[in-house]
Design a protein around this motif. Structure first.
Motif, PDB file in Angstrom:
ATOM      1  N   THR A  13     -13.335  13.094  -2.576  1.00  0.00           N
ATOM      2  CA  THR A  13     -13.272  12.281  -3.481  1.00  0.00           C
ATOM      3  C   THR A  13     -14.627  11.823  -4.020  1.00  0.00           C
ATOM      4  N   TYR A  39      -1.709   9.205  -4.805  1.00  0.00           N
ATOM      5  CA  TYR A  39      -2.148   7.887  -4.003  1.00  0.00           C
ATOM      6  C   TYR A  39      -3.405   8.159  -3.075  1.00  0.00           C
ATOM      7  N   VAL A  40      -4.226   6.988  -3.361  1.00  0.00           N
ATOM      8  CA  VAL A  40      -5.761   7.123  -2.890  1.00  0.00           C
ATOM      9  C   VAL A  40      -5.702   5.802  -2.250  1.00  0.00           C
ATOM     10  N   TYR A  41      -6.503   5.918  -0.979  1.00  0.00           N
ATOM     11  CA  TYR A  41      -6.357   4.837  -0.257  1.00  0.00           C
ATOM     12  C   TYR A  41      -7.902   4.770   0.417  1.00  0.00           C
ATOM     13  N   TYR A  53     -12.495   7.287   0.414  1.00  0.00           N
ATOM     14  CA  TYR A  53     -11.158   7.557  -0.188  1.00  0.00           C
ATOM     15  C   TYR A  53     -10.634   8.678   0.292  1.00  0.00           C
ATOM     16  N   LYS A  69      -9.832   4.128  -6.206  1.00  0.00           N
ATOM     17  CA  LYS A  69      -8.596   3.403  -6.320  1.00  0.00           C
ATOM     18  C   LYS A  69      -8.001   3.480  -7.586  1.00  0.00           C
ATOM     19  N   ARG A  97       0.603  -1.258   0.097  1.00  0.00           N
ATOM     20  CA  ARG A  97       0.159   0.114   0.021  1.00  0.00           C
ATOM     21  C   ARG A  97       0.837   1.117  -0.089  1.00  0.00           C
ATOM     22  N   ASN A 137      -5.185   5.449  -8.121  1.00  0.00           N
ATOM     23  CA  ASN A 137      -4.003   5.234  -7.218  1.00  0.00           C
ATOM     24  C   ASN A 137      -2.714   4.820  -8.206  1.00  0.00           C
ATOM     25  N   SER A 138      -1.538   5.260  -7.790  1.00  0.00           N
ATOM     26  CA  SER A 138      -0.229   5.045  -8.532  1.00  0.00           C
ATOM     27  C   SER A 138      -0.318   5.765  -9.998  1.00  0.00           C
TER      28      SER A 138
END
Length: 179
Positions: A117, A74-76, A83, A124, A62, A127-128
């Motif tokens: 969000t 970066y989404v978590y 989110y 997600k 993660r 993400n990245s």
DNA sequence: AGATTGATCCAT
DNA sequence: TGGATCAATCTG
């Protein structure tokens, strides 16, 4: 014509980036629509020993994104429901990120990461990804903010982090952020 | 003030 | 493999 922030913008020290992001325009293209909003509140998570940061436990599937290149998204998921949107800062190998915590958009005051969000359709899938037009999420340069308008305060929800919980690494605009 | 929600991490 | 934890939000 609004100018997209260069990746270089995020190479600066994280605290500086967190402050500089205030007043900038967050832009999101989703479902053929363009959504924009002014960033009003940010939080900085800096370095491997910041106990409030996910990265303090080392590299994991993660958190590895925080150790990567700056300008990454970066989404978590937090509390199983919401989110949170972060932008990775600093050099590769140094874990740091800025959490976008408040945005003004469509006359709404989105004063919380989960609200942002949801309104911006961020999940997600982002993400990245890199912060740019191709990923349909980017940040535009807009009006400069008078440093006097920027307030700082301890970060939210990190009471467990010991001395790190006391760091005033949350930044917001005096006028606009209404928390 | 309490319920909700599920990914993630660490200790077995 | 299981339990504790979590950077939040909504409702009443």
């Amino acid at each position: 014509m609004a100018k997209i922030l260069a990746i270089k913008f995020f190479e600066e020290p994280t605290l500086k980036v967190a402050k500089s992001l205030l007043g900038k325009t967050l832009a999101r293209k989703s479902g053929g629509k363009l959504i924009r909003g002014i960033i009003t509140e940010t939080e900085a998570y800096v370095g491997p020993s910041d106990k409030a940061s996910h990265a303090s436990r080392g590299i994991t599937p993660r958190t590895k994104i925080m150790f990567g290149d700056c300008g990454m998204i970066y989404v978590y998921l937090i509390y199983g429901m919401y989110y949170c949107l972060n932008i990775v800062t600093g050099k590769r190998g140094y874990p740091a990120a800025v959490l976008i915590r408040g945005v003004l958009s469509d006359g709404l005051n989105l004063n919380g990461p989960g609200k942002i969000t949801r309104h911006f359709n961020i999940n997600k899938n982002l993400n990245s990804k890199k912060l740019c037009k191709n990923s349909c999420l980017w940040i535009e340069n807009s009006a400069e903010i008078d440093p006097k308008e920027i307030k700082s305060a301890p970060r939210i929800g990190v009471n467990y982090a010991g001395i790190w919980a006391k760091k005033a690494w949350r930044f917001y605009l005096k006028q606009k952020a209404a928390i």
